[in-house]
Design a protein around this motif. Sequence first.
Motif, short mmCIF file in Angstrom:
data_model
loop_
_atom_site.label_atom_id
_atom_site.label_comp_id
_atom_site.label_asym_id
_atom_site.label_seq_id
_atom_site.Cartn_x
_atom_site.Cartn_y
_atom_site.Cartn_z
N UNK A 78 0.73 -1.14 0.06
CA UNK A 78 0.05 -0.13 -0.08
C UNK A 78 0.77 1.22 -0.07
N UNK A 79 1.51 1.46 -1.17
CA UNK A 79 2.33 2.79 -1.31
C UNK A 79 1.75 4.03 -1.38
N UNK A 80 2.46 4.87 -1.07
CA UNK A 80 2.00 6.38 -1.57
C UNK A 80 3.28 7.09 -2.19
N UNK A 81 3.02 8.42 -2.63
CA UNK A 81 4.10 9.15 -3.02
C UNK A 81 5.06 9.38 -1.81
N UNK A 82 6.31 9.71 -1.93
CA UNK A 82 7.46 9.86 -0.67
C UNK A 82 7.03 10.93 0.08
N UNK A 83 6.35 12.15 -0.63
CA UNK A 83 6.18 13.34 0.14
C UNK A 83 5.01 13.00 1.18
N UNK A 84 3.86 12.16 0.70
CA UNK A 84 2.96 11.72 1.78
C UNK A 84 3.49 10.83 2.80
N UNK A 85 4.64 10.21 2.54
CA UNK A 85 5.16 9.40 3.70
C UNK A 85 6.03 10.12 4.59
N UNK A 86 6.05 11.57 4.36
CA UNK A 86 7.07 12.49 5.12
C UNK A 86 8.34 11.98 5.45
N UNK A 87 8.85 11.33 4.38
CA UNK A 87 10.20 10.86 4.47
C UNK A 87 11.22 12.02 4.88
N UNK A 88 12.10 11.83 5.62
CA UNK A 88 13.22 12.84 5.91
C UNK A 88 14.09 12.97 4.76
N UNK A 89 14.32 11.82 3.90
CA UNK A 89 15.34 12.16 2.88
C UNK A 89 14.63 12.91 1.47
N UNK A 90 13.47 12.81 1.77
CA UNK A 90 12.77 13.75 0.86
C UNK A 90 12.35 15.45 1.55
N UNK A 91 12.80 15.54 2.64
CA UNK A 91 12.50 16.75 3.12
C UNK A 91 11.25 16.72 4.00
N UNK A 92 10.66 15.74 4.42
CA UNK A 92 9.69 15.42 5.30
C UNK A 92 10.09 15.41 6.79
N UNK A 93 8.96 15.45 7.52
CA UNK A 93 9.04 15.83 9.15
C UNK A 93 9.43 14.34 9.63
N UNK A 94 9.06 13.39 9.20
CA UNK A 94 9.48 12.10 9.64
C UNK A 94 8.42 11.68 11.04
N UNK A 95 7.15 12.48 10.99
CA UNK A 95 6.21 12.35 11.92
C UNK A 95 5.43 11.17 11.62
N UNK A 96 5.43 10.14 12.56
CA UNK A 96 4.57 8.94 12.29
C UNK A 96 2.98 9.11 12.39
N UNK A 97 2.65 10.19 13.16
CA UNK A 97 1.15 10.55 13.11
C UNK A 97 0.59 10.87 11.86
N UNK A 98 1.27 11.64 11.13
CA UNK A 98 0.86 12.03 10.19
C UNK A 98 1.22 11.45 9.01
N UNK A 99 2.11 10.74 8.73
CA UNK A 99 2.65 10.12 7.49
C UNK A 99 1.41 9.13 7.01
N UNK A 100 1.42 8.84 5.62
CA UNK A 100 0.74 7.83 5.19
C UNK A 100 1.01 6.52 5.54
N UNK A 101 -0.04 5.78 6.12
CA UNK A 101 0.29 4.34 6.64
C UNK A 101 0.18 3.40 5.59
N UNK A 102 1.36 2.71 5.15
CA UNK A 102 1.15 1.74 4.35
C UNK A 102 2.57 1.32 3.90
N UNK A 103 3.05 -0.09 3.42
CA UNK A 103 4.08 -0.56 3.43
C UNK A 103 4.19 -0.94 1.97
N UNK A 104 5.13 -0.56 1.55
CA UNK A 104 5.49 -1.02 -0.08
C UNK A 104 6.60 -2.22 -0.25
N UNK A 105 5.98 -3.10 -0.61
CA UNK A 105 6.80 -4.59 -0.49
C UNK A 105 6.40 -5.55 -1.54
N UNK A 106 5.85 -5.33 -2.45
CA UNK A 106 5.26 -6.31 -3.20
C UNK A 106 6.15 -7.28 -4.02
#
Length: 448
Positions: free
Chosen positions: A311-339
């Motif tokens: 259940x992926x999303x775009x990296x910005x919605x994951x709030x990933x730090x390496x894409x400049x996001x906050x790394x906030x677990x409460x606000x990040x999209x919930x879903x693992x990409x692993x197919x």
Amino acid sequence: MQQSTVVIRSRRVVLPEGERPADVLVRDGRIAEVAEHGSLLAGPVTDLGATALLPGLVDTHVHVNEPGRTEWEGFATATRAAAAGGVTTIIDMPLNSVPPTTTVAGLAAKRAVAAGQAWVDLGFWGGAIPGNTGDLEGLHREGVFGFKSFLAPSGVEEFPHVQAADLEAALAEQARLGALAIIHAEDPEVLEAAPQVPGSHYSDFLNSRPDDAEAAAVAQLLDTARRTGARVHILHVSSAAVLPLLAQARADGVRVTAETCPHYLTLAAEEVPDGDTAFKCCPPIRDESNRDKLWAALAAGEFAAIVSDHSPSTPDLKLLRRYGGSGDFAKAWGGIASLQLGLPAIWTEARRRGHTLAEVAGWMSAGPAALVGLTGTKGAIAVGRDADLVAFDPDAEFTVDPAGLHHRNPVTPYAGKRLTGAVRTTWLRGRVVDTAAEPFGAQLRRPH
Ligand SMILES: [Zn+2]
């Protein structure tokens, strides 16, 4: 276009009864014969040597998100990842696409956009949401494999969760239709009462989605299943706290099955780095002792399947730090990409725990095929089944590079992990899947 006869030979053919050297004769896309190793001479022979031959995996829990959120994941990218990961059948979840698959028109939109884009065989789940009970019969007739409902907010507004009365109505209708109800089981009241501490600490996120949320939701669902007689399946069990409830319900004759996922079986809360929201999913990855209990339940046959819940999303919605996001677990999209990684991830851990390739094939191919009624065609290397096959080197090791994966956005919690087991070739109905050529995946309907 059907090919003629080919023989696939391996010293490790994984059959329903276990592993042995064998020749597999494939004719017109189906398995025509399983014979003694080295005995078949008809047609060209592909000799895999000691590379194992597995039945193609069946992944009944994949969020493709097209149309509407194709930038998160689409049919072309998801099915290419599936094929590269040894998955030859996926069943697409009814939400995160727009429209969701909650009406016949929504299903038609999915089918139209998927046409000509699928490198593996593909089926669809419908969705049961508040107010669409009248749509279920039409969707059922159109061949969806069952209906997904959420007991807690789904994360997207066009797919609301069901309240007790909605669930009762949906399950009563599905009992009447003979459909399979698949349920995201977390209890919204337990979630609301849990401490909600935003930020980058994984432990805070974990505390916000307690075991009790799963157990309470499963208890409510089982009550409703008992009353309505519906056949129910618990999606992505994360907490071992639900296992005794399932066992008791089964003992009472409730028709209930459950699945779990590679991330719950191979990752653990203790190892999630603060701020690494690639690990965020709901329900959450829990601690090591919980993981051991899930493995024990798996070994005891308490899970019908291991499926990805890709259940992926775009990296910005994951709030990933390496894409400049906050790394906030409460606000990040919930879903693992692993197919693409489920098979090596599970094999790495299964082997460490003393399990066999035949068990893995049971959990990831035969089990999910049976869940959705596809045992006539999928889920085993057996005469008459589709020749959906995977050449798998169980000793190869590799380090996961997200940029080398086929799913759309290069995000996965397995990044940098060392895994054992590599998919070498995938056959779909007897033909090698070549992602540089034309796709030939078929759209499946629930068999009657
Ligand atoms: Zn899901």
